[in-house]
Design a protein around this motif. Sequence first.
Motif, PDB file in Angstrom:
ATOM      1  N   VAL A  82       0.857  -1.181   0.000  1.00  0.00           N
ATOM      2  CA  VAL A  82       0.000   0.000   0.000  1.00  0.00           C
ATOM      3  C   VAL A  82       0.892   1.230   0.000  1.00  0.00           C
ATOM      4  N   GLU A  83       0.703   2.082  -0.995  1.00  0.00           N
ATOM      5  CA  GLU A  83       1.406   3.368  -1.041  1.00  0.00           C
ATOM      6  C   GLU A  83       0.363   4.440  -0.776  1.00  0.00           C
ATOM      7  N   ASP A  84       0.540   5.136   0.339  1.00  0.00           N
ATOM      8  CA  ASP A  84      -0.427   6.141   0.774  1.00  0.00           C
ATOM      9  C   ASP A  84       0.313   7.457   0.972  1.00  0.00           C
ATOM     10  N   SER A  85       0.106   8.395   0.055  1.00  0.00           N
ATOM     11  CA  SER A  85       0.734   9.719   0.097  1.00  0.00           C
ATOM     12  C   SER A  85       2.245   9.629   0.255  1.00  0.00           C
ATOM     13  N   GLY A  86       2.864   8.698  -0.479  1.00  0.00           N
ATOM     14  CA  GLY A  86       4.318   8.564  -0.475  1.00  0.00           C
ATOM     15  C   GLY A  86       4.863   7.584   0.541  1.00  0.00           C
ATOM     16  N   SER A  87       4.069   7.171   1.515  1.00  0.00           N
ATOM     17  CA  SER A  87       4.489   6.189   2.509  1.00  0.00           C
ATOM     18  C   SER A  87       4.121   4.795   2.009  1.00  0.00           C
ATOM     19  N   ILE A  88       5.079   3.856   2.051  1.00  0.00           N
ATOM     20  CA  ILE A  88       4.840   2.511   1.542  1.00  0.00           C
ATOM     21  C   ILE A  88       4.845   1.510   2.694  1.00  0.00           C
ATOM     22  N   LYS A  89       3.808   0.662   2.712  1.00  0.00           N
ATOM     23  CA  LYS A  89       3.719  -0.443   3.667  1.00  0.00           C
ATOM     24  C   LYS A  89       3.636  -1.728   2.867  1.00  0.00           C
ATOM     25  N   ARG A  90       4.300  -2.781   3.361  1.00  0.00           N
ATOM     26  CA  ARG A  90       4.280  -4.087   2.701  1.00  0.00           C
ATOM     27  C   ARG A  90       3.953  -5.156   3.710  1.00  0.00           C
ATOM     28  N   GLY A  91       3.338  -6.216   3.227  1.00  0.00           N
ATOM     29  CA  GLY A  91       3.018  -7.320   4.114  1.00  0.00           C
ATOM     30  C   GLY A  91       2.654  -8.564   3.331  1.00  0.00           C
ATOM     31  N   SER A  92       2.220  -9.574   4.051  1.00  0.00           N
ATOM     32  CA  SER A  92       1.790 -10.823   3.438  1.00  0.00           C
ATOM     33  C   SER A  92       0.546 -11.303   4.165  1.00  0.00           C
ATOM     34  N   GLY A  93      -0.189 -12.203   3.532  1.00  0.00           N
ATOM     35  CA  GLY A  93      -1.399 -12.704   4.144  1.00  0.00           C
ATOM     36  C   GLY A  93      -1.859 -13.994   3.508  1.00  0.00           C
ATOM     37  N   VAL A  94      -2.992 -14.470   4.004  1.00  0.00           N
ATOM     38  CA  VAL A  94      -3.629 -15.681   3.495  1.00  0.00           C
ATOM     39  C   VAL A  94      -5.106 -15.374   3.306  1.00  0.00           C
ATOM     40  N   ALA A  95      -5.668 -15.870   2.220  1.00  0.00           N
ATOM     41  CA  ALA A  95      -7.098 -15.732   1.958  1.00  0.00           C
ATOM     42  C   ALA A  95      -7.636 -17.086   1.514  1.00  0.00           C
ATOM     43  N   CYS A  96      -8.888 -17.349   1.844  1.00  0.00           N
ATOM     44  CA  CYS A  96      -9.557 -18.575   1.414  1.00  0.00           C
ATOM     45  C   CYS A  96     -10.893 -18.205   0.783  1.00  0.00           C
ATOM     46  N   LYS A  97     -11.348 -19.052  -0.142  1.00  0.00           N
ATOM     47  CA  LYS A  97     -12.636 -18.806  -0.794  1.00  0.00           C
ATOM     48  C   LYS A  97     -13.766 -19.212   0.138  1.00  0.00           C
ATOM     49  N   ASN A  98     -14.797 -18.359   0.193  1.00  0.00           N
ATOM     50  CA  ASN A  98     -15.973 -18.682   0.996  1.00  0.00           C
ATOM     51  C   ASN A  98     -16.992 -19.426   0.133  1.00  0.00           C
ATOM     52  N   SER A  99     -18.151 -19.709   0.684  1.00  0.00           N
ATOM     53  CA  SER A  99     -19.172 -20.477  -0.028  1.00  0.00           C
ATOM     54  C   SER A  99     -19.726 -19.728  -1.246  1.00  0.00           C
ATOM     55  N   ASN A 100     -19.570 -18.405  -1.286  1.00  0.00           N
ATOM     56  CA  ASN A 100     -19.999 -17.608  -2.447  1.00  0.00           C
ATOM     57  C   ASN A 100     -18.937 -17.538  -3.535  1.00  0.00           C
ATOM     58  N   GLY A 101     -17.751 -18.102  -3.267  1.00  0.00           N
ATOM     59  CA  GLY A 101     -16.660 -18.050  -4.243  1.00  0.00           C
ATOM     60  C   GLY A 101     -15.817 -16.799  -4.140  1.00  0.00           C
ATOM     61  N   ASP A 102     -16.064 -15.964  -3.109  1.00  0.00           N
ATOM     62  CA  ASP A 102     -15.268 -14.761  -2.888  1.00  0.00           C
ATOM     63  C   ASP A 102     -14.102 -15.088  -1.958  1.00  0.00           C
ATOM     64  N   TRP A 103     -13.005 -14.387  -2.139  1.00  0.00           N
ATOM     65  CA  TRP A 103     -11.853 -14.550  -1.266  1.00  0.00           C
ATOM     66  C   TRP A 103     -12.067 -13.761   0.018  1.00  0.00           C
ATOM     67  N   GLU A 104     -11.756 -14.379   1.153  1.00  0.00           N
ATOM     68  CA  GLU A 104     -11.799 -13.708   2.447  1.00  0.00           C
ATOM     69  C   GLU A 104     -10.424 -13.806   3.082  1.00  0.00           C
ATOM     70  N   THR A 105      -9.877 -12.680   3.500  1.00  0.00           N
ATOM     71  CA  THR A 105      -8.558 -12.707   4.129  1.00  0.00           C
ATOM     72  C   THR A 105      -8.684 -13.281   5.531  1.00  0.00           C
ATOM     73  N   LEU A 106      -7.702 -14.120   5.888  1.00  0.00           N
ATOM     74  CA  LEU A 106      -7.667 -14.731   7.207  1.00  0.00           C
ATOM     75  C   LEU A 106      -6.739 -13.968   8.122  1.00  0.00           C
ATOM     76  N   GLY A 107      -5.984 -13.060   7.540  1.00  0.00           N
ATOM     77  CA  GLY A 107      -5.064 -12.255   8.310  1.00  0.00           C
ATOM     78  C   GLY A 107      -3.879 -11.872   7.456  1.00  0.00           C
ATOM     79  N   SER A 108      -3.179 -10.840   7.904  1.00  0.00           N
ATOM     80  CA  SER A 108      -1.977 -10.427   7.195  1.00  0.00           C
ATOM     81  C   SER A 108      -1.006  -9.839   8.197  1.00  0.00           C
ATOM     82  N   THR A 109       0.258  -9.838   7.805  1.00  0.00           N
ATOM     83  CA  THR A 109       1.314  -9.303   8.650  1.00  0.00           C
ATOM     84  C   THR A 109       2.141  -8.312   7.865  1.00  0.00           C
ATOM     85  N   MET A 110       2.716  -7.356   8.571  1.00  0.00           N
ATOM     86  CA  MET A 110       3.600  -6.373   7.941  1.00  0.00           C
ATOM     87  C   MET A 110       4.965  -7.003   7.744  1.00  0.00           C
ATOM     88  N   MET A 111       5.626  -6.628   6.655  1.00  0.00           N
ATOM     89  CA  MET A 111       6.995  -7.090   6.413  1.00  0.00           C
ATOM     90  C   MET A 111       7.956  -5.980   6.770  1.00  0.00           C
TER      91      MET A 111
END
Length: 88
Positions: free
Chosen positions: A59-88
Amino acid sequence: EIGDNLDENRSEINLALDNNINQSQTWYDPQDNKRETIIPKERFISKNNDECRKFNWEVEDSGSIKRGSGVACKNSNGDWETLGSTMM
């Protein structure tokens, strides 16, 4: 941060997580001067037999950059839902 924006950007995140490994998806919000990128990583099947995927985000927000990683799984509707993320 990506998880916080999931509802606002659901279609973009779904597109990004359906991409091939390392095929990033970026979107820009000129009103907030914010650029978000998702980089999909490996897919796997969870213990609950859900299709899941690791991803990196930036995410680059007004010149500040944040990076991270996460995991997502598909729900019963076929949409991805994030299970969580961490900053790198």
